[in-house]
Design a protein around this motif. Sequence first.
Motif, PDB file in Angstrom:
ATOM      1  N   LEU A  97       0.821  -1.215   0.000  1.00 16.31           N
ATOM      2  CA  LEU A  97       0.000   0.000   0.000  1.00 16.31           C
ATOM      3  C   LEU A  97       0.854   1.263   0.000  1.00 16.31           C
ATOM      4  O   LEU A  97       0.447   2.301  -0.524  1.00 16.31           O
ATOM      5  CB  LEU A  97      -0.924   0.004   1.224  1.00 16.31           C
ATOM      6  CG  LEU A  97      -2.099  -0.969   1.192  1.00 16.31           C
ATOM      7  CD1 LEU A  97      -2.812  -0.990   2.539  1.00 16.31           C
ATOM      8  CD2 LEU A  97      -3.078  -0.607   0.085  1.00 16.31           C
ATOM      9  N   ASN A 130      -2.815   7.806  -0.834  1.00 15.76           N
ATOM     10  CA  ASN A 130      -1.566   7.715  -0.083  1.00 15.76           C
ATOM     11  C   ASN A 130      -1.614   8.559   1.187  1.00 15.76           C
ATOM     12  O   ASN A 130      -1.110   8.156   2.241  1.00 15.76           O
ATOM     13  CB  ASN A 130      -0.412   8.166  -0.978  1.00 15.76           C
ATOM     14  CG  ASN A 130       0.945   7.895  -0.355  1.00 15.76           C
ATOM     15  OD1 ASN A 130       1.175   6.844   0.240  1.00 15.76           O
ATOM     16  ND2 ASN A 130       1.851   8.839  -0.487  1.00 15.76           N
ATOM     17  N   THR A 186      -4.352   5.127   3.099  1.00 12.17           N
ATOM     18  CA  THR A 186      -3.347   4.184   3.619  1.00 12.17           C
ATOM     19  C   THR A 186      -3.087   4.372   5.115  1.00 12.17           C
ATOM     20  O   THR A 186      -3.069   3.390   5.864  1.00 12.17           O
ATOM     21  CB  THR A 186      -2.036   4.300   2.821  1.00 12.17           C
ATOM     22  OG1 THR A 186      -2.301   4.012   1.446  1.00 12.17           O
ATOM     23  CG2 THR A 186      -0.996   3.322   3.340  1.00 12.17           C
ATOM     24  N   ASN A 236      -3.751   1.306   7.928  1.00 14.96           N
ATOM     25  CA  ASN A 236      -2.657   0.669   8.668  1.00 14.96           C
ATOM     26  C   ASN A 236      -3.076   0.134  10.036  1.00 14.96           C
ATOM     27  O   ASN A 236      -2.702  -0.987  10.403  1.00 14.96           O
ATOM     28  CB  ASN A 236      -1.472   1.630   8.801  1.00 14.96           C
ATOM     29  CG  ASN A 236      -0.543   1.566   7.595  1.00 14.96           C
ATOM     30  OD1 ASN A 236      -0.605   0.625   6.797  1.00 14.96           O
ATOM     31  ND2 ASN A 236       0.315   2.554   7.439  1.00 14.96           N
TER      32      ASN A 236
END
Length: 311
Positions: free
Chosen positions: A248, A274, A278, A282
């Motif tokens: 990712l 991004n 992401t 996480n």
Amino acid sequence: MRNLSVVTEFILLGIPHTKDMESMLFVLFLGFYIFTLLGNLLILLAIVSSTRLHTPMYFFLCQLSVCDIFFPSVSSPKMLFYLSGNSRVISYAGCASQLFFYHFLGCTECFLYTVMAYDRFVAICYPLRYTVIMSHRACAILAVGTSFFGCIQATFLTALTFQLPYCGANEVDYFFCDIPVMLKLACADTSALEMVGFISVGLMPLSCFLLILTSYSRIVCSILQIRSAEGRRRAFSTCSAHLTAILLFYMPVVLIYLRPTPSPWLDATVQILNNLVTPMLNPLIYSLRNKEVKSSLRKVLHHLGFLPEPL
């Protein structure tokens, strides 16, 4: 000599091709940003509050969560500010700060993923020496090193970009100040600097990726030598979350910075993923398949009053 006015502020035009969608994007991105902050704060609380999680792997996960809190905070507050109908103007210093902290935190995360791969390599390939190799001192040096080299890389890229003269157009055709869009506004030849920046931005992630690949090649070889299927499954499960997070992280970097022909809309879409998606994913990636983290999260949520007392 021509009388050129020096640019003291820039105007962020936002995400290309999203005119009249500001209200919808504001609600969507605000939701992403809030969930990112809450998810990573919960991971931090879960790890800090559980002594069982005070190990090198979770120490680096804490550092990753801190980066994932600050990384979207580089561009999101200003983006949400102008999406809500406020000014799109950003000062010269503010623009330089955005570029510096974006690359500082991005580079730090890149180095951190490499360190986390090394941690898994030591844990699986040298389990009896793990506590000696990954001592408190070694972990501290590695953690400081990721931030130090991230700072060096970001300082170089920021200096490279803002040593150029900006004396004409000041409309940034993007939602935050980044290298490709800033070079377009410079009133000087940027071809040599574009090549240097391309090599610099590409070389660092590539080097880290090769180190990660080396670590995981050794890990796979060691796992395949484990005789029991259960042992192999447990070894692979400790690496699966990290591998997912790496994919990712690296896919947007390749799509944005290493393509020969940039596409503003595609770049902005990938950059949003991004910057916001992401970091939001996480905490889920690292907690869904980890019983210890899930157990600690339940205790944290119980203490905060969001869950009833466990039976």
